[in-house]
Scaffold this active site. Structure first.
Site, PDB file in Angstrom:
ATOM      1  N   HIS A   1     -71.441  11.446  47.494  1.00 32.19           N
ATOM      2  CA  HIS A   1     -70.401  11.883  48.431  1.00 32.19           C
ATOM      3  C   HIS A   1     -71.092  12.652  49.554  1.00 32.19           C
ATOM      4  CE1 HIS A   1     -66.415  14.288  49.106  1.00 32.19           C
ATOM      5  NE2 HIS A   1     -67.190  14.353  50.165  1.00 32.19           N
TER       6      HIS A   1
ATOM      7  N   GLU B   1     -65.327  12.238  55.263  1.00 31.37           N
ATOM      8  CA  GLU B   1     -65.972  12.041  53.965  1.00 31.37           C
ATOM      9  C   GLU B   1     -66.371  10.576  53.814  1.00 31.37           C
ATOM     10  OE1 GLU B   1     -63.750  15.356  51.200  1.00 31.37           O
ATOM     11  OE2 GLU B   1     -63.168  13.276  50.917  1.00 31.37           O
TER      12      GLU B   1
ATOM     13  N   GLU C   1     -62.213   9.348  53.495  1.00 33.73           N
ATOM     14  CA  GLU C   1     -61.044   9.986  54.106  1.00 33.73           C
ATOM     15  C   GLU C   1     -61.492  11.049  55.082  1.00 33.73           C
ATOM     16  OE1 GLU C   1     -59.263  12.822  50.698  1.00 33.73           O
ATOM     17  OE2 GLU C   1     -59.318  10.731  50.118  1.00 33.73           O
TER      18      GLU C   1
ATOM     19  N   ARG D   1     -59.204  19.993  58.447  1.00 33.60           N
ATOM     20  CA  ARG D   1     -59.164  21.442  58.231  1.00 33.60           C
ATOM     21  C   ARG D   1     -60.583  21.982  58.100  1.00 33.60           C
ATOM     22  NH1 ARG D   1     -58.516  19.183  53.018  1.00 33.60           N
ATOM     23  NH2 ARG D   1     -60.394  19.639  51.824  1.00 33.60           N
TER      24      ARG D   1
HETATM   25  C1  MV4 Z   1     -63.719   5.700  45.645  1.00 36.89           C
HETATM   26  C2  MV4 Z   1     -64.704   5.689  44.645  1.00 36.89           C
HETATM   27  C3  MV4 Z   1     -65.380   4.507  44.427  1.00 36.89           C
HETATM   28  N1  MV4 Z   1     -65.071   3.400  45.134  1.00 36.89           N
HETATM   29  N2  MV4 Z   1     -63.440   4.575  46.319  1.00 36.89           N
HETATM   30  C4  MV4 Z   1     -62.402  10.265  44.981  1.00 36.89           C
HETATM   31  C5  MV4 Z   1     -61.837  11.182  45.974  1.00 36.89           C
HETATM   32  C6  MV4 Z   1     -61.031  10.338  46.841  1.00 36.89           C
HETATM   33  N3  MV4 Z   1     -61.097  10.826  48.161  1.00 36.89           N
HETATM   34  C7  MV4 Z   1     -61.607   8.965  46.725  1.00 36.89           C
HETATM   35  N4  MV4 Z   1     -62.501   9.008  45.615  1.00 36.89           N
HETATM   36  C8  MV4 Z   1     -63.256   7.955  45.246  1.00 36.89           C
HETATM   37  N5  MV4 Z   1     -63.022   6.802  45.936  1.00 36.89           N
HETATM   38  C9  MV4 Z   1     -64.103   3.461  46.064  1.00 36.89           C
HETATM   39  N6  MV4 Z   1     -63.801   2.359  46.746  1.00 36.89           N
HETATM   40  C10 MV4 Z   1     -64.949   6.870  43.943  1.00 36.89           C
HETATM   41  C11 MV4 Z   1     -64.205   8.006  44.237  1.00 36.89           C
HETATM   42  C12 MV4 Z   1     -64.486   9.171  43.439  1.00 36.89           C
HETATM   43  C13 MV4 Z   1     -65.133  10.278  43.987  1.00 36.89           C
HETATM   44  C14 MV4 Z   1     -65.545  10.336  45.320  1.00 36.89           C
HETATM   45  C15 MV4 Z   1     -66.182  11.443  45.818  1.00 36.89           C
HETATM   46  C16 MV4 Z   1     -66.428  12.534  45.011  1.00 36.89           C
HETATM   47  C17 MV4 Z   1     -66.029  12.513  43.720  1.00 36.89           C
HETATM   48  C18 MV4 Z   1     -65.383  11.397  43.179  1.00 36.89           C
HETATM   49  C19 MV4 Z   1     -65.005  11.389  41.845  1.00 36.89           C
HETATM   50  C20 MV4 Z   1     -64.378  10.304  41.323  1.00 36.89           C
HETATM   51  C21 MV4 Z   1     -64.110   9.191  42.113  1.00 36.89           C
END
Ligand code: MV4
Length: 446
Positions: free
Chosen positions: A208, A275, A287, A291
């Protein structure tokens, strides 16, 4: 410049904003619930107004109470901090209708980014890389099946009104799909009163990475580099650092400029964070947060740029104080979120803090509303302090973090400090080899 600002928040971020106001010579008004009558943000402000009982809905989320507090105190602007009303477009509109400034972006931008389908469409339209998936809403199983067959499994179903990890379902094969769509829609409906969902290819082991930007009301915008927020557990960030081990100068310039170019096109103003998921050397838009973020201090430490002061200046229609060329990145910074939680189970541990001693010395910053004798109420977020450490490089930063964690004394409640001490002994942390699943997959099994 504003003469008086009301801070519509509590805890460490209210204290952080109060400090920025004092630096700028601006009068301050704090608001507080009855549970927070002895809180630091109340003691530090020039004036304080009680806005209701402990439950957030009746106090820190109570828009009429906060507007009344502005009127009685004569505050010209509101800083919302993070959480609570910080991404509430209707709050911004109500403030504006009362001739009160909101220290943050325009309500239209909050709305656009709060609708995750619209946010993704906007990001794609203005040139940001997005994850393959449905181009918008997925209505039913048949719809989902044809998209999933196109992009291949695994896929993830996300709520359009979700965000921050709430309302997501991972689907590994077609057998699970029909059930998963139903579950995702019903959970989204229950949580957000909106059952709109969309689909993306699921990235299995991403990092991330987020990019901090700030823009003024005249079309000027800069980025302040990235933060690596991969160290998380159940969608709660634990530790953030900058620069990221996996981002070099060229990549930083590339994603920073790409982000700024896109947001300039929509005339975004204020501070914001985009992000991304980062996998196989590629960025994918996830996303945008409209803020100030919890982890903003690590960016401040390596750029020597005060994000909160600049937010306030911009909201009062000043021009951005720096150009991109003025922004340099020095050294390394790490933040640990110190929570009033059991360090093993992460169960909340509110109660009276008998003794609080924050670490100090070169390269150590503690943002907190805590002091010896305060009682941590059970009604709010469990974060009681942020330990932010700076070093010339990652190694010296980690050495100082170890020193600061050892110096940190919090007695009377449990905190997550021992968790960070454990992390500092892990090879994968020391060499920066961790992704978003590391804490759950590895740390919880040793
Ligand atoms: C994802 C992903 C894997 N693939 N989308 C978690 C927060 C939300 N903003 C979207 N998230 C994720 N989206 C795709 N296509 C994995 C996550 C995710 C995650 C992302 C960032 C930090 C921590 C996380 C923990 C679980 C899942």
């Amino acid at each position: 410049m504003f003469e008086k600002i009301l801070i519509a928040n509590r805890g460490e971020i209210a204290v952080r904003i109060l400090r920025a106001c004092k630096d700028l010579g601006i009068q301050t008004v704090s608001v507080y619930s009855t549970a927070d009558k002895d809180a630091m943000h109340v003691k530090m402000a020039d004036e304080s107004v009680c806005i209701g009982p402990p439950q957030s809905k009746e106090s820190y989320l109570n828009i009429p109470s906060i507007i009344a507090a502005c009127e009685v105190s004569g505050a010209e602007a509101v800083h919302p901090g993070y959480g609570f009303l910080s991404e509430n477009a209707s709050f911004v509109e109500k403030l504006n209708a009362h001739n009160i400034n909101f220290i943050g972006p325009k309500s239209d931008h909050i709305k656009t980014m709060g609708d995750k389908i619209l946010a993704k469409k906007t990001a794609e339209k203005y040139g940001l890389p997005v994850i393959p998936g449905s181009n918008g809403e997925v209505k039913d199983f048949k719809d989902a099946r044809s998209i999933a067959r196109d992009i291949g499994y695994p896929i993830i179903i996300k709520a359009s009104a979700g965000g921050g990890g709430r309302g997501m379902v991972v689907v590994r094969n077609e057998k699970e799909l029909e059930e998963s769509i139903k579950r995702a829609k019903s959970e989204a409906d229950k949580s957000f009163d909106n059952d709109t969902v969309y689909i993306e290819k699921y990235l299995q082991n991403p990092k991330h990475i987020e990019v901090q930007i700030i823009g003024d009301n005249y079309g000027n915008m800069i980025h302040l580099g990235e933060r690596d927020c991969s160290m998380q557990r159940r969608n709660q960030k634990l530790l953030e650092e900058t620069p990221s081990k996996i981002i070099n100068e060229k990549t930083r310039d590339y994603i920073g400029n790409l982000t700024v170019d896109a947001l300039k096109k929509i005339k975004y103003s204020g501070a914001g964070t985009v992000e991304y998921l980062f996998e196989n050397n590629e960025f994918y838009f996830m996303e945008m947060n409209t803020r100030l973020q919890v982890e903003h201090p690590v960016t401040e430490e390596i750029t020597n740029f005060d994000l909160v002061k600049e937010q306030i200046r911009i909201a009062s229609n000043s021009k951005l104080s720096k150009n991109q060329d003025d922004i340099n990145f020095y050294g390394h910074s790490i933040e640990c979120r110190v929570n009033a939680e059991d360090p093993e189970s992460f169960m909340p541990s509110p109660g009276k803090v008998i003794n609080f001693h924050a670490p100090g010395g070169p390269g150590v910053r503690v943002d907190s509303g805590c002091y010896s004798g305060i009682t941590i109420p059970p009604y709010y977020d469990s974060m009681i302090a942020k330990l932010i450490v700076y070093g010339e490089n990652r190694e010296s930063c980690i050495a100082r973090l170890e020193r600061a964690l050892e110096e940190f004394v919090v007695e009377g409640i449990k905190t997550t400090i021992p968790f960070y001490q454990k992390i500092l002994k892990e090879e994968s942390f020391l060499n920066g080899n961790y992704d978003i699943h590391w804490v759950e997959n590895y740390m919880e099994n040793i």
